[in-house]
Scaffold this motif. Structure first.
Motif, mmCIF file in Angstrom:
data_model
loop_
_atom_site.group_PDB
_atom_site.id
_atom_site.type_symbol
_atom_site.label_atom_id
_atom_site.label_comp_id
_atom_site.label_asym_id
_atom_site.label_seq_id
_atom_site.Cartn_x
_atom_site.Cartn_y
_atom_site.Cartn_z
ATOM 1 N N VAL A 1 1.172 6.544 -14.537
ATOM 2 C CA VAL A 1 0.139 5.508 -14.622
ATOM 3 C C VAL A 1 -0.060 4.855 -13.258
ATOM 4 O O VAL A 1 -1.194 4.575 -12.841
ATOM 5 C CB VAL A 1 0.512 4.449 -15.682
ATOM 6 N N LEU A 2 1.040 4.623 -12.531
ATOM 7 C CA LEU A 2 0.914 4.053 -11.192
ATOM 8 C C LEU A 2 0.105 4.980 -10.284
ATOM 9 O O LEU A 2 -0.755 4.521 -9.523
ATOM 10 C CB LEU A 2 2.301 3.806 -10.589
ATOM 11 N N ALA A 3 0.370 6.282 -10.348
ATOM 12 C CA ALA A 3 -0.375 7.229 -9.518
ATOM 13 C C ALA A 3 -1.858 7.197 -9.854
ATOM 14 O O ALA A 3 -2.718 7.293 -8.969
ATOM 15 C CB ALA A 3 0.177 8.645 -9.707
ATOM 16 N N GLN A 4 -2.169 7.047 -11.134
ATOM 17 C CA GLN A 4 -3.565 7.015 -11.551
ATOM 18 C C GLN A 4 -4.265 5.741 -11.105
ATOM 19 O O GLN A 4 -5.457 5.743 -10.794
ATOM 20 C CB GLN A 4 -3.644 7.137 -13.077
ATOM 21 N N LYS A 5 -3.536 4.615 -11.061
ATOM 22 C CA LYS A 5 -4.162 3.325 -10.782
ATOM 23 C C LYS A 5 -3.811 2.779 -9.407
ATOM 24 O O LYS A 5 -4.031 1.598 -9.135
ATOM 25 C CB LYS A 5 -3.747 2.313 -11.864
ATOM 26 N N ALA A 6 -3.277 3.613 -8.535
ATOM 27 C CA ALA A 6 -2.769 3.141 -7.246
ATOM 28 C C ALA A 6 -3.826 2.426 -6.425
ATOM 29 O O ALA A 6 -3.526 1.472 -5.709
ATOM 30 C CB ALA A 6 -2.197 4.320 -6.447
ATOM 31 N N GLY A 7 -5.057 2.876 -6.492
ATOM 32 C CA GLY A 7 -6.094 2.258 -5.675
ATOM 33 C C GLY A 7 -6.800 1.099 -6.317
ATOM 34 O O GLY A 7 -7.699 0.511 -5.716
ATOM 35 N N ALA A 8 -6.429 0.748 -7.571
ATOM 36 C CA ALA A 8 -7.186 -0.264 -8.304
ATOM 37 C C ALA A 8 -6.413 -1.550 -8.555
ATOM 38 O O ALA A 8 -6.953 -2.459 -9.170
ATOM 39 C CB ALA A 8 -7.637 0.316 -9.645
ATOM 40 N N LEU A 9 -5.165 -1.640 -8.109
ATOM 41 C CA LEU A 9 -4.375 -2.847 -8.345
ATOM 42 C C LEU A 9 -4.751 -3.917 -7.345
ATOM 43 O O LEU A 9 -4.703 -3.701 -6.143
ATOM 44 C CB LEU A 9 -2.875 -2.544 -8.232
ATOM 45 N N ARG A 10 -5.106 -5.093 -7.838
ATOM 46 C CA ARG A 10 -5.531 -6.173 -6.942
ATOM 47 C C ARG A 10 -4.351 -6.910 -6.330
ATOM 48 O O ARG A 10 -4.462 -7.474 -5.266
ATOM 49 C CB ARG A 10 -6.417 -7.165 -7.709
ATOM 50 N N ASN A 11 -3.229 -6.938 -7.042
ATOM 51 C CA ASN A 11 -2.078 -7.695 -6.541
ATOM 52 C C ASN A 11 -0.886 -6.764 -6.391
ATOM 53 O O ASN A 11 0.108 -6.861 -7.107
ATOM 54 C CB ASN A 11 -1.740 -8.849 -7.489
ATOM 55 N N ALA A 12 -0.990 -5.845 -5.457
ATOM 56 C CA ALA A 12 0.073 -4.862 -5.253
ATOM 57 C C ALA A 12 1.355 -5.505 -4.748
ATOM 58 O O ALA A 12 2.423 -4.898 -4.816
ATOM 59 C CB ALA A 12 -0.398 -3.789 -4.277
ATOM 60 N N ALA A 13 1.287 -6.719 -4.239
ATOM 61 C CA ALA A 13 2.492 -7.392 -3.764
ATOM 62 C C ALA A 13 3.475 -7.652 -4.904
ATOM 63 O O ALA A 13 4.659 -7.830 -4.679
ATOM 64 C CB ALA A 13 2.123 -8.706 -3.074
ATOM 65 N N LEU A 14 2.979 -7.676 -6.133
ATOM 66 C CA LEU A 14 3.829 -7.870 -7.298
ATOM 67 C C LEU A 14 3.956 -6.570 -8.084
ATOM 68 O O LEU A 14 3.970 -6.565 -9.309
ATOM 69 C CB LEU A 14 3.257 -8.978 -8.188
ATOM 70 N N LEU A 15 4.050 -5.472 -7.381
ATOM 71 C CA LEU A 15 4.101 -4.161 -8.022
ATOM 72 C C LEU A 15 5.296 -4.028 -8.954
ATOM 73 O O LEU A 15 5.193 -3.446 -10.041
ATOM 74 C CB LEU A 15 4.142 -3.059 -6.954
ATOM 75 N N GLY A 16 6.456 -4.541 -8.560
ATOM 76 C CA GLY A 16 7.634 -4.424 -9.406
ATOM 77 C C GLY A 16 7.427 -5.056 -10.771
ATOM 78 O O GLY A 16 7.800 -4.491 -11.798
ATOM 79 N N ASN A 17 6.829 -6.247 -10.803
ATOM 80 C CA ASN A 17 6.552 -6.903 -12.080
ATOM 81 C C ASN A 17 5.559 -6.091 -12.906
ATOM 82 O O ASN A 17 5.670 -5.983 -14.122
ATOM 83 C CB ASN A 17 6.010 -8.308 -11.834
#
Length: 706
Positions: free
Chosen positions: A71-87
């Motif tokens: 899911v991360l690979a599919q949405k890698a370019g669409a996350l607005r707050n990647a700084a909180l990726l772990g959460n």
């Protein structure tokens, strides 16, 4: 299996200093296998831990682990707050793992027993309470988002308080408060499940439980190979396709099937909820193969954001004119940003005397637009402008009268002068002909309601109702959907505890400030769920420019709440030094507004620009006279001897940075309203007795180039 990833890539950049944001950007743009492998190493133990605890089966845990990173690979370019990726990964892993557990339970309910649980190592401190393993994540998911974020960051991910506060965009003191309160609430929830764990021991226990999870090299290699294959050809094993297809099903199951996780498992732990849902249900098979065709979308969004974030620090006055309306009018835009209505009193004699009558002016934003006027009954209020700009809507609510009138009036343009509607006012006759007249009146229920948010087609509106008893005051408030054609309630949408409240312009979000004025809760009205929660500072001290603090006495100003047009930002004002802009998706506070430490912030209904980036408000700036602190005063505290606030400054901030973009010295009677579709600010100010100057200021970046 794709063989283009040599063994040395698995060892490269294990301790990479690149941030999650940078690594995600590299993978989204170039399918950089090393970047993604670094992300798996960095967050793999966290994801595997929750997958093991929730699935209670080693094979299902590995499937859920791989599906999460797919899911991360599919949405890698669409996350607005990647700084909180772990959460974000924690939330996705929890939902997928729960689905995997349910699927296994249905398939072989008798085979999955406690004896078959995975025997991964745990520390001695938690081995005495193995019952903590299967329920920890359920109870953590049931906490309010602000508490859950803090615990995931600090206790599960091992971030320092300084790092966690920076990631969430809140002061370190706020983070500490959320962490302490969250741990207490989690301990209470665990106690109800039979686990007596003092909250002071909770962070150590949770940290050791998570630390016991190590990411096997075999699983790392297998997952990175899976992603490499997906990047090259879109090929994904069918069991993982089924898991990623189940995002919405899992979410509904958690909301309705598991009482302990009601209203929380569909939420996003760090980023916007709409971004954190899994793949739509059901996508075409193979679902993941279709995702690459959507990859250009992030680029389009980035371009749009870049264009929207450029504003003029020196806005241009497009045009201005005078209206025959008195001081302090009401200003309302239509939803399409083409027309503006201004309501107030038309001066026809001694100010405040019988010669003054209510008036509403309607006009377009172009210089050649001719204002037209209507004259509603005394006590009527302007509530909306028609989307096409050809009419207005007013309401009359006489709650204090036993035989009071309650109705909506729909006004439209007419070339016939109504009785008594001649050009008696001071404005030229061309400004009152044609005129606005009532074309339809709709009777309303006498239930006390506040605010109107009309649907795009105008057939329905939403409003907030409550019953104010003389004894105890309101206890609850309810959002209603009403048929605009007959004034009848179609259905109640949600009911919550009473507090100062406001609806977003589209009626889809509700913000409520609790009676103690310490917490703002934002709800998704359509789903009837809590979306985010923000804890507000409770102390009455403010910081002076020299770094000292001063205690400000409590103030009687009303508490103010206002959404941006898209509902994703909320400004909260609670008196001197207590104004905040919040991200309603996450509850996090945006940077503090410059120049507000010794100011009250007052705002009107159209306070935000259309994209929510700019905020216009009036600062009432206070001056404080202080006496020298006594020998026992601590930490730079001083005591005020006088407080005065006579400076009123109309200010426009960039809420993303908190910096002042433009300010004008003004008066308390100035009114303003941002256009909902472009950065055009209407400013209304008194210009002589009974007249108001209307000016349109353009904040688009292009005006500085001309």
């Amino acid at each position: 299996m794709n063989a283009t990833r040599p063994a040395e890539i698995l060892r490269q950049l294990e301790q990479s200093g690149a941030t999650d944001v940078e690594l995600l950007a590299r993978f989204a743009s170039t399918k950089d296998a090393v970047a993604f492998e670094t992300l798996v190493r960095r967050h793999g133990a966290l994801v595997l831990g929750v997958c093991r605890r929730v699935t209670r089966n080693p094979h299902d845990a590995e499937d859920a682990f791989q599906a999460t990173f797919l899911v991360l690979a599919q949405k890698a370019g669409a996350l607005r707050n990647a700084a909180l990726l772990g959460n974000w990964l924690y939330g996705v892993a929890f939902r997928i793992a729960y689905r995997a557990r349910r699927a296994t339970g249905r398939r072989r309910a008798r085979e999955v027993t406690m004896a078959n649980l995975p025997e991964y190592p745990v520390s001695d401190s938690v081995s005495v309470m193995p019952e903590l393993v299967p329920i920890l994540d359920e109870e953590l998911a049931a906490l309010a988002e602000c508490y859950r974020e803090a615990i995931v960051l600090c206790d599960l991910r091992g971030a320092s308080r300084e790092e966690a506060a920076a990631a969430l965009g809140v002061p370190e003191g706020t983070l500490s408060s959320r962490l302490a309160n969250g741990r207490k609430k989690l301990a209470v929830r665990l106690a109800k499940r039979g686990i007596a764990l003092p909250f002071v021991l909770l962070p150590t226990t949770v940290s050791e439980l998570q630390a016991a999870t190590m990411l096997p090299n075999e699983l790392l290699t297998k997952t990175c190979g899976l992603i490499a294959d997906y990047s090259a050809s879109g090929a994904v094993p069918s069991p993982l396709v089924k898991l990623t297809q189940g995002g919405f099903t899992v979410r509904k199951t958690l909301m309705f099937g598991l009482a302990l996780t009601v209203a929380v498992t569909g939420a996003v732990f760090a980023a916007a909820p709409r971004e954190n849902t899994l793949l739509p249900d059901p996508p075409k098979v193979p679902a993941v193969v279709e995702i690459p065709t959507e990859q250009p979308k992030p680029k389009e969004e980035v371009k749009t954001v870049e264009k929207a974030t450029a504003y003029a620090a020196a806005p241009k006055l497009r045009h201005s004119f005078d209206l025959s309306v008195g001081w302090g009018p009401t200003v309302v835009w239509n939803a399409t940003g083409t027309h503006l209505a201004v309501a107030g009193l038309e001066h026809g004699g001694a100010w405040g005397g019988p010669g003054n009558r209510p008036v509403v002016w309607l006009f377009g934003t172009t210089g050649d637009s001719k204002p037209i006027a209507g004259h509603p009954d005394a006590g009527a209020h302007l509530v909306a402008v028609a989307p096409d700009g050809k009419g207005i809507i007013t309401d009359l609510r006489e709650y204090k009268l036993i035989s009071g009138h309650h109705h909506l009036a729909y006004w439209s343009e007419s070339n016939n002068q109504p009785p008594g509607g001649g050009g008696e006012g001071p404005g030229p006759a061309s400004l009152v002909k044609p005129t606005l007249v009532i074309s339809k009146a709709v009777k309303l229920d006498s239930t006390e309601t506040h605010g109107y948010t009309f649907a795009a087609e105008g057939k329905t509106f939403r409003t907030v109702a409550w019953e104010d008893t003389a004894i105890s005051g309101p206890e609850t408030l309810e959002v209603l959907e009403v048929d605009a054609a007959n004034g009848k309630t179609i259905k109640p949408l949600m009911k919550v505890k009473y507090g100062e409240s406001t609806l977003s312009p589209d009626g889809k979000r509700l913000a409520v400030l609790d009676k103690e004025m310490t917490k703002v809760t934002v709800y998704d009205v359509d789903r009837g769920e809590k979306l985010s929660e923000s804890t507000l500072p409770t102390d009455s001290t403010v910081e002076l420019p020299d770094g000292k603090t001063v205690d400000i006495p409590s103030h009687s100003e009303p508490q103010l709440l206002k959404f941006s047009p898209d509902g994703r930002r909320l400004v909260v004002s609670r008196g001197i030094g207590h104004s905040r802009v919040l991200n309603t998706d996450t509850g996090a506070a945006l940077p503090r507004l410059e120049g507000t430490s010794l100011a009250e912030v007052h705002f009107d209904s159209h306070a935000f620009s259309g994209d929510g980036r700019l905020l216009a408000a009036v600062r009432r700036v206070y001056k404080i006279s202080v006496k020298n602190p006594g020998p026992k005063a601590g930490r730079g505290a001083v005591e005020p001897t006088s407080l005065s606030g006579n400076d009123w400054i109309l200010t426009v901030w960039d809420t993303q940075t908190g910096k002042v973009l433009k300010s004008w010295k003004s008066s308390s009677g100035v009114r303003w309203a941002f256009c909902p579709t472009n950065p055009l600010l209407a400013v209304l100010e008194e210009n002589g007795v009974g007249n108001t100057r209307v000016g349109f200021w353009d904040f688009a970046a292009e005006v500085e180039k001309k």
